[in-house]
Motif scaffolding. Structure first.
Motif, PDB file in Angstrom:
ATOM      1  N   SER A   1      37.268  38.341  36.065  1.00  0.00           N
ATOM      2  CA  SER A   1      36.375  39.244  35.186  1.00  0.00           C
ATOM      3  C   SER A   1      37.059  39.839  33.921  1.00  0.00           C
TER       4      SER A   1
ATOM      5  N   ASN B   1      31.273  39.743  28.267  1.00  0.00           N
ATOM      6  CA  ASN B   1      31.980  40.372  29.614  1.00  0.00           C
ATOM      7  C   ASN B   1      31.119  39.378  30.723  1.00  0.00           C
TER       8      ASN B   1
ATOM      9  N   ASN C   1      33.111  35.828  30.880  1.00  0.00           N
ATOM     10  CA  ASN C   1      34.767  36.073  30.731  1.00  0.00           C
ATOM     11  C   ASN C   1      35.285  35.162  29.628  1.00  0.00           C
TER      12      ASN C   1
END
Length: 118
Positions: A27, A73, A76
């Motif tokens: 992440s 985000n 990733n």
């Protein structure tokens, strides 16, 4: 150990576009800075753009207005959208992850080659 894998490089004519991608093994929600660097033949690696969580993107002057760093985000991934490419953009492009944004710990991908022909 964070692993990064770049893709999307290739050969393109001057004035063309390419989109580079960087897949991160974990992440990136908590990774403060994601950045792109490049290394031209016979030259040192140079910073070209970064994206800071909570602060947004920053570009060096030579690519500002032509390159866009996009941070996803949720997937990733970090992308570098490059347009109006010039022969001087030729080089190996590297993705970097800097978890605290202070340069204490940095992770790098293996790079992807971009060649811009005149």
């Amino acid at each position: 150990q964070v692993q990064l894998v770049e893709s999307g490089g290739g050969l393109v004519q001057a004035g063309g576009s390419l989109r580079l991608s960087c897949a991160v093994s974990e992440s990136i929600l908590d990774i403060k800075k994601m950045a792109w660097y490049r290394q031209a033949p016979g030259k040192q690696r140079e910073f070209i753009a970064h994206h800071l969580n909570g602060a947004g993107p920053y570009y060096v002057g030579s690519v500002k207005g032509r390159f866009t760093i996009l941070r996803d985000n949720f997937k990733n991934m970090v992308h570098l959208q490059m347009s109006t490419l010039k022969p001087e953009d030729t080089g190996v492009y590297y993705c970097q992850a800097d978890p605290n944004g202070l340069g204490v710990t940095e992770y790098w991908g293996q790079g992807t080659q971009v060649t811009v022909s005149a």
